[in-house]
Scaffold this motif. Structure first.
Motif, PDB file in Angstrom:
ATOM      1  N   VAL A 180      41.848 -51.959 -31.725  1.00  7.45           N
ATOM      2  CA  VAL A 180      40.842 -52.231 -30.706  1.00  7.45           C
ATOM      3  C   VAL A 180      40.292 -50.897 -30.225  1.00  7.45           C
ATOM      4  O   VAL A 180      41.052 -49.970 -29.953  1.00  7.45           O
ATOM      5  CB  VAL A 180      41.425 -53.024 -29.520  1.00  7.45           C
ATOM      6  N   GLY A 181      38.976 -50.778 -30.088  1.00  4.91           N
ATOM      7  CA  GLY A 181      38.374 -49.517 -29.668  1.00  4.91           C
ATOM      8  C   GLY A 181      38.328 -48.541 -30.826  1.00  4.91           C
ATOM      9  O   GLY A 181      38.281 -48.924 -31.997  1.00  4.91           O
ATOM     10  N   GLN A 182      38.338 -47.256 -30.531  1.00  9.60           N
ATOM     11  CA  GLN A 182      38.310 -46.236 -31.574  1.00  9.60           C
ATOM     12  C   GLN A 182      39.610 -46.301 -32.370  1.00  9.60           C
ATOM     13  O   GLN A 182      40.693 -46.131 -31.827  1.00  9.60           O
ATOM     14  CB  GLN A 182      38.155 -44.846 -30.959  1.00  9.60           C
ATOM     15  N   SER A 183      39.511 -46.530 -33.671  1.00  8.73           N
ATOM     16  CA  SER A 183      40.690 -46.580 -34.521  1.00  8.73           C
ATOM     17  C   SER A 183      40.565 -45.634 -35.707  1.00  8.73           C
ATOM     18  O   SER A 183      41.526 -45.424 -36.432  1.00  8.73           O
ATOM     19  CB  SER A 183      40.935 -48.005 -35.027  1.00  8.73           C
ATOM     20  N   ASP A 184      39.390 -45.050 -35.901  1.00  8.00           N
ATOM     21  CA  ASP A 184      39.190 -44.085 -36.971  1.00  8.00           C
ATOM     22  C   ASP A 184      39.910 -42.787 -36.630  1.00  8.00           C
ATOM     23  O   ASP A 184      39.873 -42.305 -35.490  1.00  8.00           O
ATOM     24  CB  ASP A 184      37.688 -43.824 -37.153  1.00  8.00           C
ATOM     25  N   ASP A 185      40.585 -42.206 -37.619  1.00  7.70           N
ATOM     26  CA  ASP A 185      41.370 -40.998 -37.375  1.00  7.70           C
ATOM     27  C   ASP A 185      40.514 -39.855 -36.839  1.00  7.70           C
ATOM     28  O   ASP A 185      40.941 -39.113 -35.946  1.00  7.70           O
ATOM     29  CB  ASP A 185      42.068 -40.563 -38.669  1.00  7.70           C
ATOM     30  N   ASP A 186      39.317 -39.690 -37.375  1.00  4.89           N
ATOM     31  CA  ASP A 186      38.451 -38.599 -36.923  1.00  4.89           C
ATOM     32  C   ASP A 186      38.001 -38.810 -35.476  1.00  4.89           C
ATOM     33  O   ASP A 186      37.914 -37.849 -34.699  1.00  4.89           O
ATOM     34  CB  ASP A 186      37.233 -38.478 -37.839  1.00  4.89           C
ATOM     35  N   ASP A 187      37.708 -40.063 -35.108  1.00  3.60           N
ATOM     36  CA  ASP A 187      37.321 -40.348 -33.719  1.00  3.60           C
ATOM     37  C   ASP A 187      38.467 -40.050 -32.765  1.00  3.60           C
ATOM     38  O   ASP A 187      38.276 -39.460 -31.700  1.00  3.60           O
ATOM     39  CB  ASP A 187      36.897 -41.815 -33.579  1.00  3.60           C
ATOM     40  N   LEU A 188      39.676 -40.463 -33.150  1.00  3.14           N
ATOM     41  CA  LEU A 188      40.843 -40.205 -32.310  1.00  3.14           C
ATOM     42  C   LEU A 188      41.124 -38.705 -32.235  1.00  3.14           C
ATOM     43  O   LEU A 188      41.522 -38.196 -31.179  1.00  3.14           O
ATOM     44  CB  LEU A 188      42.060 -40.945 -32.863  1.00  3.14           C
ATOM     45  N   THR A 200      47.756 -36.841 -37.423  1.00  2.30           N
ATOM     46  CA  THR A 200      46.461 -36.292 -37.010  1.00  2.30           C
ATOM     47  C   THR A 200      46.417 -35.998 -35.518  1.00  2.30           C
ATOM     48  O   THR A 200      46.046 -34.901 -35.101  1.00  2.30           O
ATOM     49  CB  THR A 200      45.329 -37.276 -37.384  1.00  2.30           C
ATOM     50  N   ILE A 201      46.789 -36.982 -34.697  1.00  3.56           N
ATOM     51  CA  ILE A 201      46.650 -36.778 -33.253  1.00  3.56           C
ATOM     52  C   ILE A 201      47.734 -35.854 -32.706  1.00  3.56           C
ATOM     53  O   ILE A 201      47.504 -35.137 -31.729  1.00  3.56           O
ATOM     54  CB  ILE A 201      46.626 -38.117 -32.494  1.00  3.56           C
ATOM     55  N   ALA A 202      48.909 -35.813 -33.332  1.00  2.00           N
ATOM     56  CA  ALA A 202      49.950 -34.893 -32.863  1.00  2.00           C
ATOM     57  C   ALA A 202      49.543 -33.453 -33.145  1.00  2.00           C
ATOM     58  O   ALA A 202      49.705 -32.567 -32.298  1.00  2.00           O
ATOM     59  CB  ALA A 202      51.284 -35.213 -33.531  1.00  2.00           C
ATOM     60  N   GLN A 203      49.015 -33.203 -34.338  1.00  2.00           N
ATOM     61  CA  GLN A 203      48.612 -31.846 -34.691  1.00  2.00           C
ATOM     62  C   GLN A 203      47.481 -31.339 -33.808  1.00  2.00           C
ATOM     63  O   GLN A 203      47.394 -30.149 -33.514  1.00  2.00           O
ATOM     64  CB  GLN A 203      48.200 -31.791 -36.164  1.00  2.00           C
ATOM     65  N   ASN A 204      46.610 -32.254 -33.375  1.00  2.00           N
ATOM     66  CA  ASN A 204      45.471 -31.845 -32.566  1.00  2.00           C
ATOM     67  C   ASN A 204      45.724 -32.009 -31.067  1.00  2.00           C
ATOM     68  O   ASN A 204      44.854 -31.689 -30.261  1.00  2.00           O
ATOM     69  CB  ASN A 204      44.237 -32.647 -32.964  1.00  2.00           C
ATOM     70  N   GLY A 205      46.894 -32.479 -30.716  1.00  2.00           N
ATOM     71  CA  GLY A 205      47.238 -32.634 -29.307  1.00  2.00           C
ATOM     72  C   GLY A 205      48.228 -31.609 -28.817  1.00  2.00           C
ATOM     73  O   GLY A 205      48.828 -31.776 -27.748  1.00  2.00           O
ATOM     74  N   ASN A 206      48.416 -30.515 -29.620  1.00  2.00           N
ATOM     75  CA  ASN A 206      49.394 -29.481 -29.277  1.00  2.00           C
ATOM     76  C   ASN A 206      50.776 -30.084 -29.058  1.00  2.00           C
ATOM     77  O   ASN A 206      51.490 -29.754 -28.106  1.00  2.00           O
ATOM     78  CB  ASN A 206      48.967 -28.701 -28.029  1.00  2.00           C
ATOM     79  N   GLY A 207      51.147 -30.977 -29.962  1.00  2.00           N
ATOM     80  CA  GLY A 207      52.442 -31.624 -29.834  1.00  2.00           C
ATOM     81  C   GLY A 207      53.113 -31.796 -31.175  1.00  2.00           C
ATOM     82  O   GLY A 207      52.700 -31.234 -32.186  1.00  2.00           O
ATOM     83  N   THR A 208      54.173 -32.574 -31.180  1.00  2.00           N
ATOM     84  CA  THR A 208      54.955 -32.804 -32.380  1.00  2.00           C
ATOM     85  C   THR A 208      54.946 -34.286 -32.735  1.00  2.00           C
ATOM     86  O   THR A 208      54.629 -35.137 -31.906  1.00  2.00           O
ATOM     87  CB  THR A 208      56.413 -32.353 -32.184  1.00  2.00           C
ATOM     88  N   ALA A 209      55.304 -34.580 -33.994  1.00  2.00           N
ATOM     89  CA  ALA A 209      55.405 -35.962 -34.460  1.00  2.00           C
ATOM     90  C   ALA A 209      56.802 -36.178 -35.015  1.00  2.00           C
ATOM     91  O   ALA A 209      57.289 -35.382 -35.830  1.00  2.00           O
ATOM     92  CB  ALA A 209      54.362 -36.252 -35.534  1.00  2.00           C
ATOM     93  N   ALA A 210      57.451 -37.233 -34.559  1.00  2.00           N
ATOM     94  CA  ALA A 210      58.782 -37.585 -35.053  1.00  2.00           C
ATOM     95  C   ALA A 210      58.794 -39.069 -35.378  1.00  2.00           C
ATOM     96  O   ALA A 210      58.042 -39.857 -34.798  1.00  2.00           O
ATOM     97  CB  ALA A 210      59.857 -37.251 -34.028  1.00  2.00           C
ATOM     98  N   TYR A 211      59.649 -39.432 -36.310  1.00  2.00           N
ATOM     99  CA  TYR A 211      59.811 -40.839 -36.678  1.00  2.00           C
ATOM    100  C   TYR A 211      61.218 -41.269 -36.299  1.00  2.00           C
ATOM    101  O   TYR A 211      62.208 -40.661 -36.732  1.00  2.00           O
ATOM    102  CB  TYR A 211      59.573 -41.017 -38.177  1.00  2.00           C
ATOM    103  N   ILE A 212      61.327 -42.295 -35.464  1.00  2.00           N
ATOM    104  CA  ILE A 212      62.627 -42.748 -34.960  1.00  2.00           C
ATOM    105  C   ILE A 212      62.958 -44.083 -35.601  1.00  2.00           C
ATOM    106  O   ILE A 212      62.318 -45.096 -35.326  1.00  2.00           O
ATOM    107  CB  ILE A 212      62.601 -42.859 -33.421  1.00  2.00           C
ATOM    108  N   ASP A 213      63.963 -44.072 -36.465  1.00  2.99           N
ATOM    109  CA  ASP A 213      64.360 -45.289 -37.173  1.00  2.99           C
ATOM    110  C   ASP A 213      65.710 -45.818 -36.728  1.00  2.99           C
ATOM    111  O   ASP A 213      66.073 -46.946 -37.054  1.00  2.99           O
ATOM    112  CB  ASP A 213      64.369 -45.045 -38.681  1.00  2.99           C
ATOM    113  N   THR A 214      66.472 -45.024 -35.992  1.00  2.00           N
ATOM    114  CA  THR A 214      67.772 -45.455 -35.493  1.00  2.00           C
ATOM    115  C   THR A 214      67.982 -44.887 -34.097  1.00  2.00           C
ATOM    116  O   THR A 214      67.292 -43.948 -33.674  1.00  2.00           O
ATOM    117  CB  THR A 214      68.919 -44.970 -36.393  1.00  2.00           C
TER     118      THR A 214
END
Length: 705
Positions: free
Chosen positions: A449-457, A488-502
């Motif tokens: 819903v709303g902006q969902s394109d990676d470039d827009d975000l 994409t948004i983590a790299q451009n938000g001055n932050g990190t990306a992690a995947y939590i599976d457990t």
């Protein structure tokens, strides 16, 4: 006979909704008949339009008993209405003929049936009979179509949260359940030894040709079997870094990366029994998943220190590895700045899985327990629209915060853009000067819903980060994870990306690594390496494909790059081919050797020159650190490298092996295991032991041998 309590239970949990179809009405009629205390009172009459003889009732009761015993619970509940409807119609058309020995004389043998009309049932006119057959044919057609649809899978057990990989049902894996075997032929005896019929529906036959037959299993045509569910994860595809000739292209530039999402994703795939998709393997994220004891800076004025070593390559005797290790300044807990955190939580319908919202709640509960009493927490949720669940609240009010988390419920579409805007707005309202202001987005990334394109975000996040509020992204789930958007948004938000599976991974990311996750010490960190063609013929960077920068981007402070948190360690590894080693893969240029007027080259003894550019968190002008790489940095053998260096190289080899790269094609998992085992060293949290188990799994699965 089935007792009253059992029949009532069947009616409550298995009966279709009244009026749903003829099948539903038949089932309802049977239930009402059995609710009567005097069954014989209805044997001469009609209930719900169905004639029920005493014998029919007894047979039906026995069939139901067998069905409950012989069929698994879920399949049995789905089959009960179908079996009941089919049996009643067969018995109405062709009542069994009884002989003097009290056995049914008609069996599955191919005998013509002797049909005696039932006196109490008026004969149907031909037009009415045709109409009745047409209605039954329509029901048959609908039921046959319904039979091709797999039943809804039960929810996954909560134990999946703490045990690692979430359990998968057969339906989730796209496996089509095999039909029940055919029921053995034979007579229906009065002593109750009735063979349990199949769960399939028996087609109604014309009265003139009808025989008392055991139902046969329904087999869906081969071309109608449901295909295995396709992989709906969105992952950015990329090509492995090529080998570069140092004479033609001596400069390599990339953004630092401290994300760890890829390692968790690879681990989950292997533990679920499958070799991970190549594009889910980002080698630098696998290397940087582990904590290393690199030498750090002495004070916060210099936010990090770099250590460069050159060592032989384990998988190629003609090349060497240039190992670049960076360690960030570790802020003491008493010196940590005040934190203003906004939890931005996806509560859309796609999060309604045990490894999504329930795991997310447990993860954020762990984080709340880590924060200091005067840290501020807000909670924004989004589904069809965004909403504020918790206004800025001090972490000291722990119960209030935890209650807000516990009350989150999934449902609706995914208005991610609206949620991001609302979260940044709330972060600005409680902005802490000289503190940590961060939005922590937890989602499967399924924005619709709303902006969902990676470039827009990306543009939205780039605009918002100018306010001084950073963004970290935590991915959950595995059936429609949008890893590409989160990166994409983590790299451009001055932050990190992690995947939590457990839950164990949640503890690592949000508790053990909380300082490096939450408290940045440098932003927009870039690395540029210039190789000396007099010493190095060729080079290639291992990993960092999605972080590549143009050469001119290094000195451009407007170009965004990665961030380093408190105590973070970052590792980058180049494979280099020394000049004259015989390991070159690129033919030299015929006219490529440049002439020098003075007959020599400045700094000819250097392998390379490493430059690191960074900004302090609250500054916009970058600073520069340089390190020449000479023979003084060189180790005579691989075994002379430190434990951490050798282990990081083993991880690098494993990542390349999973990606099926040419460099490690002839380097077996046994060699990787040998290096990693010898370099396991201190392993207080068991991360390195777990890595060894992943290598064994990959080897057993035969991934890219």
């Amino acid at each position: 006979m089935v007792d009253d309590n059992e029949l009532k239970r069947l009616r409550d949990i298995a009966a279709p909704a009244p009026g749903e179809s003829a099948k539903a009405r038949a089932f309802e009629a049977a239930m009402r008949a059995y609710d009567q205390e005097n069954i014989s009172a209805v044997t001469q009459g009609s209930v719900g339009g169905l004639r029920l003889t005493e014998r029919a009732q007894k047979l039906w009761s026995e069939i139901m008993q067998k069905k409950l015993i012989a069929t698994p619970a879920l399949a049995g509940l789905v089959a009960l209405p179908i079996a009941g409807y089919a049996t009643f119609h067969l018995l109405r058309e062709q009542p069994p003929k009884f002989g003097g020995d009290e056995k049914i004389t008609e069996t599955l043998a191919n005998k013509p049936a002797t049909v005696k009309p039932i006196a109490a049932e008026p004969k149907q006119a031909p037009a009415e009979l045709a109409k009745d057959k047409k209605a039954d044919a329509d029901v048959e057609s609908r039921d046959a179509a319904d039979a091709l649809v797999a039943p809804t899978a039960p929810p996954k057990p909560e134990s999946a949260l703490a045990g690692g990989s979430a359990q998968q049902t057969a339906a989730e894996r796209g496996v089509v359940a095999e039909p029940a075997p055919p029921v053995p032929t034979g007579e229906f005896a009065l002593n109750g030894t009735v063979s349990a019929p199949s769960t399939s529906r028996v087609a109604r036959m014309p009265a003139a040709e009808s025989k008392l037959m055991a139902p046969q299993p329904a087999m869906a045509p081969a071309d109608q079997i449901a295909p295995q569910e396709e992989n709906r994860n969105r992952v950015q595809d990329f090509k492995t870094n090529p080998v570069h000739a140092a004479l033609e292209d001596p400069v390599s530039t990339f953004s630092i990366d401290v994300d760890t999402a890829s390692y968790s994703f690879v681990r989950r795939s292997l533990k679920e029994g499958s070799v991970p998709q190549a594009d889910t393997v980002r080698v630098e994220e696998m290397i940087n998943y582990f904590p290393y004891d690199w030498k750090g800076p002495d004070s916060a004025s210099t936010p990090f220190n770099s250590t460069v070593s050159v060592m032989p390559t384990p998988w190629n005797g003609h090349t060497k590895l240039m190992h670049v290790a960076i360690k960030g300044f570790d802020i003491k807990p008493t010196e940590q700045p005040k934190a203003n955190l906004v939890f931005l939580i996806d509560v859309s319908g796609s999060m309604d899985e045990p490894d999504k919202l329930p795991l997310l709640k447990s993860a954020f509960r762990l984080l709340v327990s880590k924060l200091k009493a005067d840290d501020m927490i807000s909670i924004v949720t989004y589904a069809g629209e965004a909403g504020t669940v918790l206004m800025p609240t001090k972490a000291a009010e722990k119960d209030k915060i935890l209650n807000a988390i516990d009350n989150l419920q999934p449902g609706g579409s995914t208005a991610g853009e609206a949620g991001i805007k609302e979260a940044y707005k709330l972060a600005q309202q409680s902005f802490v000067k000289d503190g940590v202001n961060r939005v922590m987005l937890a989602t499967d990334g399924d924005f619709n819903v709303g902006q969902s394109d990676d470039d827009d975000l990306k543009r939205l996040i780039e605009q918002e980060r100018k306010s001084g509020v950073f963004l970290s992204v935590f991915g959950f789930g595995h059936d429609n994870l949008n890893d590409q958007m989160m990166q994409t948004i983590a790299q451009n938000g001055n932050g990190t990306a992690a995947y939590i599976d457990t839950l164990a991974e949640a503890e690592k990311v949000l508790v053990e690594d909380a300082s490096s996750t939450l408290f940045p010490i440098a932003k927009d960190v870039k690395i540029q390496v210039e190789f000396n063609p007099n010493k190095v013929s060729e080079y290639r960077l291992i990993g960092y494909e999605t972080r590549a920068l143009n050469r001119e981007d290094f000195n451009n402070d407007r170009v965004d790059a990665g961030d380093i948190g408190s105590g973070h360690s970052v590792t980058a590894i180049y494979e280099i081919t020394p000049k004259g080693s015989g390991g070159e893969q690129i033919d030299p240029l015929r006219y490529g050797q440049a002439t020098v007027n003075n007959g020599g080259v400045a700094n000819a003894d250097e392998y390379a020159f490493v430059k690191i550019r960074y900004k302090l968190p609250n500054e916009d002008v970058s600073k520069l650190i340089t390190t020449p790489v000479t023979s003084a940095n060189e180790l005579a053998s691989f075994d002379q490298a430190s434990t951490d260096q050798r282990f990081s190289v083993a991880v690098a080899a494993f990542g390349q092996k999973l990606r099926d790269e040419d460099a490690t094609a002839k380097f077996g998992y046994d060699k990787i295991m040998e290096i990693a085992t010898a370099a396991r060293g201190a392993d207080p949290f068991g991360y390195r032991s777990e890595f060894l188990s992943l290598v064994r799994l990959a080897s057993a699965l035969g991934g890219n041998r």
